[in-house]
Design an enzyme around this catalytic site. Structure first.
Site, mmCIF file in Angstrom:
data_model
loop_
_atom_site.group_PDB
_atom_site.id
_atom_site.type_symbol
_atom_site.label_atom_id
_atom_site.label_comp_id
_atom_site.label_asym_id
_atom_site.label_seq_id
_atom_site.Cartn_x
_atom_site.Cartn_y
_atom_site.Cartn_z
ATOM 1 N N GLY A 34 0.568 -1.141 0.022
ATOM 2 C CA GLY A 34 -0.001 0.198 0.101
ATOM 3 C C GLY A 34 0.850 0.741 -0.248
ATOM 4 O O GLY A 34 1.630 1.220 -0.181
ATOM 5 N N ASP A 92 -6.660 0.380 6.760
ATOM 6 C CA ASP A 92 -7.663 0.633 6.143
ATOM 7 C C ASP A 92 -8.166 1.486 7.276
ATOM 8 O O ASP A 92 -8.030 2.418 7.308
ATOM 9 C CB ASP A 92 -8.368 0.291 5.130
ATOM 10 C CG ASP A 92 -7.336 -0.727 4.456
ATOM 11 O OD1 ASP A 92 -6.692 0.542 3.219
ATOM 12 O OD2 ASP A 92 -6.986 -1.731 3.871
ATOM 13 N N GLY A 103 -6.676 -4.941 3.462
ATOM 14 C CA GLY A 103 -6.954 -5.628 2.345
ATOM 15 C C GLY A 103 -7.811 -4.109 1.140
ATOM 16 O O GLY A 103 -8.149 -4.718 0.089
ATOM 17 N N GLY A 104 -7.571 -3.319 1.233
ATOM 18 C CA GLY A 104 -7.634 -2.172 0.603
ATOM 19 C C GLY A 104 -6.853 -2.376 -1.094
ATOM 20 O O GLY A 104 -7.356 -2.365 -2.260
ATOM 21 N N GLU A 111 -0.775 -10.366 3.684
ATOM 22 C CA GLU A 111 -0.504 -9.493 5.054
ATOM 23 C C GLU A 111 -0.572 -10.449 6.189
ATOM 24 O O GLU A 111 -0.247 -10.160 6.935
ATOM 25 C CB GLU A 111 -1.458 -8.962 4.558
ATOM 26 C CG GLU A 111 -0.598 -7.223 3.301
ATOM 27 C CD GLU A 111 -1.773 -6.385 2.656
ATOM 28 O OE1 GLU A 111 -0.955 -4.864 2.647
ATOM 29 O OE2 GLU A 111 -2.789 -6.596 3.661
ATOM 30 N N LYS A 129 -6.937 7.392 9.614
ATOM 31 C CA LYS A 129 -6.261 5.901 9.398
ATOM 32 C C LYS A 129 -8.570 5.433 10.791
ATOM 33 O O LYS A 129 -8.493 4.494 10.822
ATOM 34 C CB LYS A 129 -6.178 5.234 9.235
ATOM 35 C CG LYS A 129 -5.211 4.988 8.343
ATOM 36 C CD LYS A 129 -6.561 5.110 6.560
ATOM 37 C CE LYS A 129 -5.861 5.511 5.435
ATOM 38 N NZ LYS A 129 -4.494 4.559 5.149
#
Length: 262
Positions: A34, A92, A103-104, A111, A129
């Site tokens: 990410g 996220d 998991g975005g 992960e 967040k």
């Protein structure tokens, strides 16, 4: 350059920079996926090149592996590492108990495997967040392609008895075709708005045939490093029950700010 970064990007950078200081010579390090984790990989790469830091990185996605190699980090597989000293990843959402939605970016399975194979999991995030209750961010559920519509229907039926505010679900797409994870699976995003009992939901989802893993990380994160746009950083340790505050200065000529891919 740092002066040209948005406040959110500054917050991500200072969180990543502070977490990078937790990595010591000789460590086996799980590298997250990410935009925030990309800052971390860049910071560690600079430490490898400039300070002679010797680490072995276990990436949680193919794109993280590519970036790690690009910046000079030795990349190995989890099977080669067997166990990790620390994993540093983004999130996220996170709540006051350091439970997460991840998991975005579509890498939640790797992960979670990497995070649970570590002595310590550290989450790096901008302050935006942080939530009181998980669920505003869609909850990703990784499912095998075979019978995914049936799995989706089973999930929707199960949500009726769960403590959630919304029950809409959607297959994640990549343009005109379903999104595919590194393991060749699909992701169904659950638009729940609010999750009343995250632990129960995580257990129920993972009992369904067709579901590989869900994006609820319960009792996995040990430390969250929260970055602010003005350079402030908070390090919250759930096990020690402590909060450390710090402030990082930006370096205008820092080459970390060039060609960073989210």
């Amino acid at each position: 350059m740092a002066g040209e970064l948005s406040p959110i990007d500054k917050a991500k950078f200072v969180a990543a920079k502070r977490a990078a200081d937790m990595v010591e010579d000789g460590m086996r390090v799980g590298l997250g996926t990410g935009s925030t984790a990309a800052w971390l990989v860049r910071c560690l790469g600079e430490m490898v090149r400039e300070d002679g830091l010797k680490i072995k990185g276990v990436p949680t996605s193919t794109r993280t592996a590519e970036l790690a190699r690009e910046v000079g980090i030795e990349v190995i597989s989890l099977d080669e590492a067997r166990w990790l000293d620390i994993t540093i990843d983004g999130a996220d959402e996170f709540d006051g108990d350091l439970n997460l939605i991840k998991g975005g970016g579509g890498a939640l399975l790797q992960e979670k495997i990497v995070a649970t194979a570590s002595d310590q999991m550290v989450v790096i995030a901008d302050v935006g967040k942080e939530v009181e209750t998980l669920g505003a961010f869609p909850l990703p559920v990784e499912v095998i392609p075979f019978g995914w519509q049936t799995t989706k229907a089973l999930i929707e039926e199960t949500l009726i008895s769960m403590d959630v505010l919304g029950r809409q679900t959607s297959l994640r797409m990549n343009g005109e075709v379903p999104f595919m994870t590194d393991e060749g699976n699909h992701i169904i995003d659950l638009h729940l708005s609010r999750i009343g009992n995250a632990r129960q939901l995580a257990m129920v989802l993972n009992q369904m045939p067709g579901v590989v893993e869900n994006g609820l990380f319960i009792d996995i994160c040990d430390v969250v490093v929260v970055g602010y746009g003005d350079g402030r950083v908070e390090l919250r340790d759930i096990n020690a029950g402590t909060i450390e505050e710090d402030r990082l200065d930006f370096v205008e000529e820092d080459n970390l700010f060039t060609d960073l891919m989210d």
